[in-house]
Design an enzyme around this catalytic site. Structure first.
Site, PDB file in Angstrom:
ATOM      1  N   GLU A  80      32.342   5.132  91.755  1.00 55.23           N
ATOM      2  CA  GLU A  80      33.318   6.100  91.233  1.00 55.23           C
ATOM      3  C   GLU A  80      34.441   5.407  90.469  1.00 55.23           C
ATOM      4  O   GLU A  80      35.511   5.970  90.238  1.00 55.23           O
ATOM      5  CB  GLU A  80      33.858   6.964  92.375  1.00 55.23           C
ATOM      6  CG  GLU A  80      32.756   7.678  93.159  1.00 55.23           C
ATOM      7  CD  GLU A  80      32.500   9.128  92.746  1.00 55.23           C
ATOM      8  OE1 GLU A  80      33.443   9.819  92.347  1.00 55.23           O
ATOM      9  OE2 GLU A  80      31.334   9.580  92.830  1.00 55.23           O
ATOM     10  N   HIS A  97      38.651   9.822  97.201  1.00 52.29           N
ATOM     11  CA  HIS A  97      38.770   8.524  96.531  1.00 52.29           C
ATOM     12  C   HIS A  97      39.943   7.790  97.171  1.00 52.29           C
ATOM     13  O   HIS A  97      40.933   8.425  97.570  1.00 52.29           O
ATOM     14  CB  HIS A  97      39.072   8.691  95.025  1.00 52.29           C
ATOM     15  CG  HIS A  97      37.940   9.243  94.225  1.00 52.29           C
ATOM     16  ND1 HIS A  97      38.107  10.214  93.265  1.00 52.29           N
ATOM     17  CD2 HIS A  97      36.619   8.942  94.216  1.00 52.29           C
ATOM     18  CE1 HIS A  97      36.939  10.502  92.713  1.00 52.29           C
ATOM     19  NE2 HIS A  97      36.019   9.753  93.274  1.00 52.29           N
ATOM     20  N   CYS A 155      44.768   9.965  88.712  1.00 54.91           N
ATOM     21  CA  CYS A 155      43.356  10.287  88.430  1.00 54.91           C
ATOM     22  C   CYS A 155      43.132  10.431  86.936  1.00 54.91           C
ATOM     23  O   CYS A 155      42.042  10.167  86.433  1.00 54.91           O
ATOM     24  CB  CYS A 155      42.952  11.613  89.064  1.00 54.91           C
ATOM     25  SG  CYS A 155      43.097  11.677  90.832  1.00 54.91           S
TER      26      CYS A 155
END
Ligand code: SUG
Length: 420
Positions: free
Chosen positions: A164, A232, A350
Protein backbone atom coordinates in the site's frame (compact mmCIF):
# COMPACT_ATOMS: atom_id res chain seq x y z
CA UNK A 1 23.97 15.99 -3.61
CA UNK A 2 22.64 19.51 -3.48
CA UNK A 3 19.19 20.89 -4.11
CA UNK A 4 17.38 17.91 -2.60
CA UNK A 5 14.18 18.94 -0.86
CA UNK A 6 11.01 17.18 0.18
CA UNK A 7 8.35 17.64 -2.49
CA UNK A 8 4.76 16.74 -1.64
CA UNK A 9 2.89 15.42 -4.66
CA UNK A 10 -0.84 15.61 -4.03
CA UNK A 11 -3.35 13.48 -5.87
CA UNK A 12 -5.87 15.82 -7.46
CA UNK A 13 -9.34 14.72 -6.41
CA UNK A 14 -10.99 13.32 -9.49
CA UNK A 15 -14.40 14.23 -10.96
CA UNK A 16 -15.86 10.81 -10.06
CA UNK A 17 -15.30 11.21 -6.28
CA UNK A 18 -18.13 9.34 -4.56
CA UNK A 19 -19.00 7.43 -1.40
CA UNK A 20 -19.56 3.78 -2.25
CA UNK A 21 -18.35 2.23 1.01
CA UNK A 22 -15.71 0.18 -0.76
CA UNK A 23 -13.01 -0.06 1.90
CA UNK A 24 -13.68 -2.66 4.57
CA UNK A 25 -11.77 -1.66 7.72
CA UNK A 26 -11.89 2.04 6.83
CA UNK A 27 -14.56 3.28 9.20
CA UNK A 28 -15.22 6.61 7.49
CA UNK A 29 -15.69 4.85 4.13
CA UNK A 30 -18.17 2.38 5.66
CA UNK A 31 -20.06 5.03 7.63
CA UNK A 32 -20.53 7.26 4.61
CA UNK A 33 -21.53 4.54 2.14
CA UNK A 34 -24.35 5.83 -0.02
CA UNK A 35 -23.97 9.47 0.99
CA UNK A 36 -23.94 12.23 -1.61
CA UNK A 37 -20.40 13.31 -2.53
CA UNK A 38 -19.40 16.73 -3.81
CA UNK A 39 -16.52 16.24 -6.27
CA UNK A 40 -16.17 19.93 -7.14
CA UNK A 41 -15.94 20.97 -3.52
CA UNK A 42 -13.62 18.01 -2.83
CA UNK A 43 -11.15 18.98 -5.56
CA UNK A 44 -11.23 22.65 -4.52
CA UNK A 45 -10.43 21.62 -0.95
CA UNK A 46 -7.45 19.61 -2.21
CA UNK A 47 -6.18 22.48 -4.35
CA UNK A 48 -6.57 24.88 -1.41
CA UNK A 49 -4.40 22.56 0.68
CA UNK A 50 -1.70 22.63 -2.00
CA UNK A 51 -1.91 26.40 -2.10
CA UNK A 52 -1.64 26.60 1.68
CA UNK A 53 1.52 24.51 1.61
CA UNK A 54 3.04 26.50 -1.25
CA UNK A 55 2.45 29.66 0.80
CA UNK A 56 4.34 28.06 3.69
CA UNK A 57 7.30 27.89 1.32
CA UNK A 58 7.13 24.13 0.71
CA UNK A 59 7.79 22.46 -2.64
CA UNK A 60 4.55 21.14 -4.13
CA UNK A 61 3.74 18.79 -6.98
CA UNK A 62 0.64 16.86 -8.04
CA UNK A 63 -0.64 13.85 -9.93
CA UNK A 64 -3.55 13.78 -12.32
CA UNK A 65 -6.73 11.83 -11.51
CA UNK A 66 -6.84 8.48 -13.30
CA UNK A 67 -9.14 7.67 -16.19
CA UNK A 68 -12.46 6.66 -14.61
CA UNK A 69 -14.64 4.70 -15.00
CA UNK A 70 -11.93 2.18 -15.87
CA UNK A 71 -13.64 0.54 -18.82
CA UNK A 72 -10.61 -1.62 -19.62
CA UNK A 73 -10.76 -3.16 -16.16
CA UNK A 74 -14.48 -3.85 -16.54
CA UNK A 75 -13.84 -5.33 -19.98
CA UNK A 76 -11.24 -7.67 -18.46
CA UNK A 77 -14.04 -8.77 -16.13
CA UNK A 78 -16.28 -9.36 -19.14
CA UNK A 79 -18.61 -6.47 -18.47
CA UNK A 80 -19.29 -2.79 -19.12
CA UNK A 81 -20.29 0.31 -17.16
CA UNK A 82 -23.91 -0.25 -18.17
CA UNK A 83 -24.03 -3.96 -17.32
CA UNK A 84 -21.69 -4.30 -14.35
CA UNK A 85 -22.97 -5.30 -10.93
CA UNK A 86 -23.14 -2.18 -8.73
CA UNK A 87 -20.07 -2.99 -6.61
CA UNK A 88 -17.92 -3.54 -9.71
CA UNK A 89 -19.26 -0.40 -11.35
CA UNK A 90 -18.44 1.59 -8.20
CA UNK A 91 -14.94 0.08 -8.11
CA UNK A 92 -14.40 1.14 -11.72
CA UNK A 93 -15.54 4.70 -10.92
CA UNK A 94 -13.55 5.16 -7.72
CA UNK A 95 -11.44 8.32 -7.53
CA UNK A 96 -9.23 6.57 -4.95
CA UNK A 97 -5.95 7.53 -6.66
CA UNK A 98 -6.40 10.91 -4.92
CA UNK A 99 -4.74 9.26 -1.89
CA UNK A 100 -1.25 9.56 -3.30
CA UNK A 101 0.36 8.28 -0.09
CA UNK A 102 -0.66 4.88 -1.46
CA UNK A 103 0.76 5.46 -4.94
CA UNK A 104 4.28 4.23 -4.29
CA UNK A 105 7.07 3.75 -1.76
CA UNK A 106 9.98 6.14 -2.09
CA UNK A 107 13.60 5.72 -1.02
CA UNK A 108 15.41 9.01 -1.59
CA UNK A 109 18.77 9.04 -3.36
CA UNK A 110 20.94 9.49 -0.23
CA UNK A 111 19.64 6.15 1.11
CA UNK A 112 20.38 4.14 -2.04
CA UNK A 113 23.80 2.80 -3.01
CA UNK A 114 23.38 3.86 -6.65
CA UNK A 115 22.62 7.46 -5.63
CA UNK A 116 19.19 7.43 -7.30
CA UNK A 117 15.77 8.03 -5.84
CA UNK A 118 13.83 4.75 -6.05
CA UNK A 119 10.07 4.59 -6.47
CA UNK A 120 8.05 1.35 -6.43
CA UNK A 121 4.43 1.71 -7.48
CA UNK A 122 2.08 0.02 -4.98
CA UNK A 123 -0.07 -2.89 -6.15
CA UNK A 124 -2.91 -2.03 -3.73
CA UNK A 125 -4.21 -5.54 -4.29
CA UNK A 126 -6.24 -5.92 -1.09
CA UNK A 127 -9.12 -3.68 -2.23
CA UNK A 128 -10.71 -4.33 -5.63
CA UNK A 129 -11.32 -0.65 -6.34
CA UNK A 130 -7.66 0.19 -5.68
CA UNK A 131 -6.11 -2.86 -7.36
CA UNK A 132 -6.50 -1.32 -10.81
CA UNK A 133 -4.84 1.99 -9.94
CA UNK A 134 -1.24 0.98 -10.41
CA UNK A 135 -0.96 0.94 -14.25
CA UNK A 136 -2.25 4.54 -14.48
CA UNK A 137 -0.09 5.61 -11.56
CA UNK A 138 2.98 3.93 -13.02
CA UNK A 139 2.47 5.78 -16.30
CA UNK A 140 2.54 9.10 -14.41
CA UNK A 141 5.54 8.18 -12.28
CA UNK A 142 7.42 7.20 -15.43
CA UNK A 143 6.67 10.64 -16.90
CA UNK A 144 7.21 12.77 -13.81
CA UNK A 145 10.42 10.99 -12.85
CA UNK A 146 11.64 10.14 -16.35
CA UNK A 147 15.16 11.43 -15.75
CA UNK A 148 16.88 8.13 -15.11
CA UNK A 149 20.07 9.82 -14.02
CA UNK A 150 18.20 10.69 -10.83
CA UNK A 151 15.26 8.32 -10.53
CA UNK A 152 14.56 4.63 -10.82
CA UNK A 153 10.86 3.76 -11.13
CA UNK A 154 9.91 0.15 -10.41
CA UNK A 155 6.91 -2.01 -11.34
CA UNK A 156 4.74 -3.30 -8.47
CA UNK A 157 5.58 -6.23 -6.25
CA UNK A 158 3.57 -9.21 -7.53
CA UNK A 159 0.34 -10.41 -5.94
CA UNK A 160 -0.62 -11.91 -3.57
CA UNK A 161 1.70 -9.74 -1.49
CA UNK A 162 -0.22 -6.58 -0.62
CA UNK A 163 1.66 -3.31 -0.91
CA UNK A 164 0.00 0.00 0.00
CA UNK A 165 2.99 2.26 -0.58
CA UNK A 166 4.29 5.14 1.49
CA UNK A 167 1.37 5.06 3.94
CA UNK A 168 3.23 2.21 5.65
CA UNK A 169 6.74 3.59 5.32
CA UNK A 170 8.62 6.16 7.38
CA UNK A 171 12.08 7.62 7.02
CA UNK A 172 14.21 9.23 9.68
CA UNK A 173 17.23 11.37 8.86
CA UNK A 174 18.99 14.45 10.19
CA UNK A 175 17.96 16.43 7.09
CA UNK A 176 15.99 15.33 4.06
CA UNK A 177 19.12 15.52 1.88
CA UNK A 178 21.19 13.32 4.24
CA UNK A 179 21.28 9.51 4.32
CA UNK A 180 18.58 8.17 6.59
CA UNK A 181 17.10 4.88 7.69
CA UNK A 182 13.73 3.56 6.65
CA UNK A 183 10.98 1.89 8.64
CA UNK A 184 8.63 -0.46 6.82
CA UNK A 185 5.43 -1.13 8.76
CA UNK A 186 3.43 -4.24 7.93
CA UNK A 187 0.31 -5.86 9.31
CA UNK A 188 -0.29 -9.50 10.21
CA UNK A 189 -3.90 -9.40 11.24
CA UNK A 190 -6.39 -6.80 12.25
CA UNK A 191 -9.21 -8.56 14.00
CA UNK A 192 -12.23 -8.32 11.70
CA UNK A 193 -10.31 -6.19 9.19
CA UNK A 194 -7.66 -7.07 6.64
CA UNK A 195 -3.98 -6.26 7.14
CA UNK A 196 -3.28 -4.56 3.84
CA UNK A 197 0.52 -4.29 3.94
CA UNK A 198 2.25 -7.65 3.85
CA UNK A 199 5.76 -8.16 5.16
CA UNK A 200 6.78 -9.96 1.97
CA UNK A 201 5.96 -6.82 -0.02
CA UNK A 202 7.78 -4.55 2.45
CA UNK A 203 10.90 -6.71 2.28
CA UNK A 204 10.71 -6.88 -1.50
CA UNK A 205 10.55 -3.07 -1.80
CA UNK A 206 13.56 -2.66 0.51
CA UNK A 207 15.53 -5.14 -1.64
CA UNK A 208 14.41 -3.64 -4.94
CA UNK A 209 15.54 -0.19 -3.72
CA UNK A 210 18.94 -1.67 -2.83
CA UNK A 211 18.73 -0.40 0.75
CA UNK A 212 21.46 -1.38 3.17
CA UNK A 213 19.77 -4.02 5.40
CA UNK A 214 21.44 -2.42 8.41
CA UNK A 215 19.57 0.80 7.72
CA UNK A 216 16.13 -0.80 7.46
CA UNK A 217 13.66 -1.63 10.23
CA UNK A 218 10.55 -3.79 9.79
CA UNK A 219 7.88 -3.17 12.40
CA UNK A 220 4.48 -4.76 12.85
CA UNK A 221 1.41 -2.61 13.09
CA UNK A 222 -0.60 -3.29 16.25
CA UNK A 223 -3.49 -5.64 15.62
CA UNK A 224 -5.69 -3.52 17.87
CA UNK A 225 -4.85 -0.44 15.80
CA UNK A 226 -5.99 -2.13 12.57
CA UNK A 227 -9.06 -3.50 14.36
CA UNK A 228 -9.86 0.04 15.58
CA UNK A 229 -9.78 1.33 11.98
CA UNK A 230 -6.11 2.21 11.37
CA UNK A 231 -6.04 0.45 8.00
CA UNK A 232 -2.73 2.17 7.18
CA UNK A 233 0.05 3.04 9.61
CA UNK A 234 -0.13 6.73 8.64
CA UNK A 235 -3.44 6.89 10.50
CA UNK A 236 -1.55 6.40 13.80
CA UNK A 237 2.04 7.59 13.20
CA UNK A 238 4.02 10.07 11.11
CA UNK A 239 7.75 10.80 10.85
CA UNK A 240 9.82 13.70 9.61
CA UNK A 241 13.58 14.12 9.84
CA UNK A 242 14.55 13.27 13.47
CA UNK A 243 10.98 13.11 14.74
CA UNK A 244 8.54 10.23 15.08
CA UNK A 245 5.09 11.34 16.23
CA UNK A 246 3.10 8.27 17.15
CA UNK A 247 0.17 6.94 19.09
CA UNK A 248 1.13 4.69 21.99
CA UNK A 249 -0.84 1.80 20.46
CA UNK A 250 0.37 2.08 16.86
CA UNK A 251 2.86 -0.80 16.90
CA UNK A 252 2.65 -4.40 18.08
CA UNK A 253 6.02 -4.12 19.86
CA UNK A 254 6.54 -0.41 20.37
CA UNK A 255 9.53 -0.61 22.70
CA UNK A 256 11.45 -2.83 20.29
CA UNK A 257 10.83 -0.29 17.55
CA UNK A 258 11.81 2.70 19.69
CA UNK A 259 15.02 0.92 20.74
CA UNK A 260 15.85 0.12 17.12
CA UNK A 261 15.29 3.76 16.17
CA UNK A 262 17.51 5.04 19.00
CA UNK A 263 20.12 2.52 18.01
CA UNK A 264 20.18 4.05 14.51
CA UNK A 265 19.84 7.63 15.70
CA UNK A 266 20.54 8.33 19.37
CA UNK A 267 19.10 11.85 19.14
CA UNK A 268 15.85 10.76 17.49
CA UNK A 269 12.86 12.48 19.06
CA UNK A 270 10.01 10.05 19.65
CA UNK A 271 6.82 11.80 20.66
CA UNK A 272 4.42 9.19 22.03
CA UNK A 273 0.81 10.21 22.48
CA UNK A 274 -0.59 8.21 25.39
CA UNK A 275 -3.95 6.49 25.23
CA UNK A 276 -5.14 8.25 28.37
CA UNK A 277 -4.77 11.60 26.59
CA UNK A 278 -5.97 10.55 23.13
CA UNK A 279 -7.71 7.20 22.72
CA UNK A 280 -7.21 5.14 19.56
CA UNK A 281 -10.83 5.90 18.74
CA UNK A 282 -10.26 9.67 18.97
CA UNK A 283 -7.03 9.36 16.98
CA UNK A 284 -8.88 7.59 14.18
CA UNK A 285 -11.87 9.94 14.20
CA UNK A 286 -9.79 13.11 14.30
CA UNK A 287 -6.90 11.84 12.11
CA UNK A 288 -4.36 13.88 14.08
CA UNK A 289 -1.58 11.54 12.98
CA UNK A 290 -2.65 11.79 9.37
CA UNK A 291 -1.12 15.22 9.44
CA UNK A 292 1.67 16.28 7.17
CA UNK A 293 4.59 16.77 9.53
CA UNK A 294 6.73 19.22 7.61
CA UNK A 295 9.91 21.20 8.18
CA UNK A 296 9.26 24.89 7.70
CA UNK A 297 11.83 26.95 5.82
CA UNK A 298 14.23 29.34 7.55
CA UNK A 299 14.67 27.29 10.72
CA UNK A 300 11.10 27.88 11.87
CA UNK A 301 10.81 24.30 13.16
CA UNK A 302 8.15 21.79 12.18
CA UNK A 303 4.44 22.19 11.54
CA UNK A 304 1.53 19.76 11.49
CA UNK A 305 -0.85 20.26 8.58
CA UNK A 306 -3.92 18.74 10.20
CA UNK A 307 -7.50 18.06 9.21
CA UNK A 308 -9.95 20.54 10.77
CA UNK A 309 -11.54 17.51 12.46
CA UNK A 310 -8.54 17.48 14.84
CA UNK A 311 -9.49 20.96 16.07
CA UNK A 312 -13.04 19.84 16.73
CA UNK A 313 -12.03 17.08 19.13
CA UNK A 314 -11.32 18.57 22.57
CA UNK A 315 -9.00 15.82 23.80
CA UNK A 316 -6.97 15.99 20.59
CA UNK A 317 -6.81 19.76 20.37
CA UNK A 318 -5.87 20.15 24.03
CA UNK A 319 -3.06 17.68 23.55
CA UNK A 320 -1.83 19.41 20.40
CA UNK A 321 -1.92 22.94 21.78
CA UNK A 322 0.09 21.76 24.77
CA UNK A 323 2.54 20.01 22.44
CA UNK A 324 3.31 23.14 20.41
CA UNK A 325 3.55 25.39 23.47
CA UNK A 326 6.53 23.39 24.79
CA UNK A 327 10.12 23.40 23.59
CA UNK A 328 9.72 20.46 21.23
CA UNK A 329 10.42 20.38 17.50
CA UNK A 330 6.76 20.79 16.49
CA UNK A 331 5.92 24.49 16.69
CA UNK A 332 2.87 25.15 14.60
CA UNK A 333 -0.58 23.67 13.93
CA UNK A 334 -2.20 24.34 10.57
CA UNK A 335 -5.73 22.91 10.23
CA UNK A 336 -6.89 22.49 6.62
CA UNK A 337 -10.38 21.57 5.38
CA UNK A 338 -10.30 18.31 3.41
CA UNK A 339 -13.68 17.07 4.66
CA UNK A 340 -14.74 15.49 1.38
CA UNK A 341 -11.66 13.27 1.38
CA UNK A 342 -11.88 12.69 5.15
CA UNK A 343 -15.38 11.26 4.71
CA UNK A 344 -13.73 8.43 2.74
CA UNK A 345 -10.93 7.99 5.29
CA UNK A 346 -8.28 10.19 3.66
CA UNK A 347 -6.66 13.04 5.60
CA UNK A 348 -4.03 15.60 4.57
CA UNK A 349 -1.19 13.06 4.66
CA UNK A 350 -3.13 10.47 2.61
CA UNK A 351 -3.51 13.00 -0.16
CA UNK A 352 0.23 13.40 -0.68
CA UNK A 353 3.27 11.40 -1.72
CA UNK A 354 6.60 12.65 -0.38
CA UNK A 355 9.54 12.55 -2.77
CA UNK A 356 12.94 13.93 -1.81
CA UNK A 357 14.41 15.32 -5.02
CA UNK A 358 15.78 18.40 -6.67
CA UNK A 359 12.63 19.97 -8.22
CA UNK A 360 14.70 20.81 -11.31
CA UNK A 361 15.05 17.07 -12.03
CA UNK A 362 11.27 16.46 -11.98
CA UNK A 363 9.13 16.97 -15.10
CA UNK A 364 7.88 20.49 -14.50
CA UNK A 365 4.38 19.61 -15.72
CA UNK A 366 3.88 17.90 -12.35
CA UNK A 367 5.11 20.84 -10.26
CA UNK A 368 2.66 23.32 -8.76
CA UNK A 369 2.82 27.08 -9.05
CA UNK A 370 0.21 29.58 -7.88
CA UNK A 371 -0.77 30.28 -11.47
CA UNK A 372 -1.21 26.62 -12.28
CA UNK A 373 -3.38 26.13 -9.21
CA UNK A 374 -5.50 29.10 -10.35
CA UNK A 375 -5.99 27.45 -13.74
CA UNK A 376 -6.83 24.12 -12.13
CA UNK A 377 -9.42 25.78 -9.92
CA UNK A 378 -11.09 27.26 -12.96
CA UNK A 379 -11.28 23.88 -14.71
CA UNK A 380 -12.63 22.20 -11.59
CA UNK A 381 -15.21 24.94 -11.06
CA UNK A 382 -16.40 24.57 -14.64
CA UNK A 383 -16.25 20.83 -15.27
CA UNK A 384 -16.26 18.82 -12.02
CA UNK A 385 -19.73 17.45 -11.18
CA UNK A 386 -21.24 19.28 -8.27
CA UNK A 387 -22.71 16.19 -6.61
CA UNK A 388 -22.69 12.41 -7.12
CA UNK A 389 -24.83 9.81 -5.42
CA UNK A 390 -23.71 6.18 -5.83
CA UNK A 391 -27.02 5.32 -7.56
CA UNK A 392 -26.15 7.76 -10.35
CA UNK A 393 -23.04 5.86 -11.44
CA UNK A 394 -24.98 3.89 -14.05
CA UNK A 395 -26.02 7.06 -15.82
CA UNK A 396 -24.01 7.22 -19.08
CA UNK A 397 -24.01 11.02 -18.96
CA UNK A 398 -22.00 10.89 -15.78
CA UNK A 399 -19.23 8.77 -17.33
CA UNK A 400 -19.06 11.20 -20.24
CA UNK A 401 -18.92 14.24 -17.96
CA UNK A 402 -16.18 12.71 -15.83
CA UNK A 403 -14.10 11.88 -18.92
CA UNK A 404 -14.51 15.39 -20.30
CA UNK A 405 -13.57 17.00 -16.97
CA UNK A 406 -10.36 15.01 -16.69
CA UNK A 407 -9.43 15.69 -20.30
CA UNK A 408 -9.71 19.46 -19.64
CA UNK A 409 -7.41 19.21 -16.64
CA UNK A 410 -4.83 17.15 -18.55
CA UNK A 411 -4.95 19.70 -21.33
CA UNK A 412 -4.12 22.74 -19.18
CA UNK A 413 -1.27 20.81 -17.56
CA UNK A 414 0.21 19.75 -20.92
CA UNK A 415 -0.47 16.12 -20.03
CA UNK A 416 -3.02 15.14 -22.67
CA UNK A 417 -0.84 12.20 -23.66
CA UNK A 418 -2.11 10.50 -20.48
CA UNK A 419 -5.62 10.27 -21.97
CA UNK A 420 -6.94 6.73 -21.83
O1 SUG B 1 -7.72 3.00 0.73
N1 SUG B 1 -10.49 5.13 0.94
C1 SUG B 1 -9.05 4.96 0.95
C2 SUG B 1 -8.41 5.93 1.91
C3 SUG B 1 -6.90 5.92 1.80
C4 SUG B 1 -6.23 6.69 2.86
N2 SUG B 1 -4.84 6.67 2.65
C5 SUG B 1 -3.91 6.64 3.61
N3 SUG B 1 -4.19 6.34 4.86
N4 SUG B 1 -2.69 6.87 3.29
C6 SUG B 1 -8.68 3.52 1.30
O2 SUG B 1 -9.34 2.94 2.18
C7 SUG B 1 -12.75 4.73 0.10
C8 SUG B 1 -13.44 4.53 -1.23
C9 SUG B 1 -14.94 4.32 -1.11
O3 SUG B 1 -15.39 3.75 -0.13
O4 SUG B 1 -15.64 4.74 -2.02
C10 SUG B 1 -11.24 4.54 0.00
O5 SUG B 1 -10.76 3.86 -0.89
Amino acid sequence: MTGLVEINFDGIIGPSHNYAGLSVGNIASSNNAGATAYPREAALQGIAKMRHNLELGLAQGFFMPLDRPNEGWLAALGTTVADAEPHLRAAAFSASSMWAANAATISPAPDAPDGKCHLTVANLQTMAHRSHEWPGTLAQLRLAFANNGYFSVHAPVPSPFGDEGAANHMRLCTNHDAAGFEIFVYGKSGGPFPARQHIEASKAVARIHGLNPERVIFAQQAEIAIAAGAFHNDVVAVANERVLFTHEQAFEQPQTLYDAIRNQMPDAEIIIVPTDKVSLEDAIKSYLFNAQLVTLPDGAGMALILPTEARENDAVWNYLTELVSGNGPIRKLCPVDVRQSMANGGGPACLRLRVVADPATVDERFMATRQKLDRMENVVAEYWPEAIRPDQLANPNLAAAVGEARARLLEICGLSKLVG
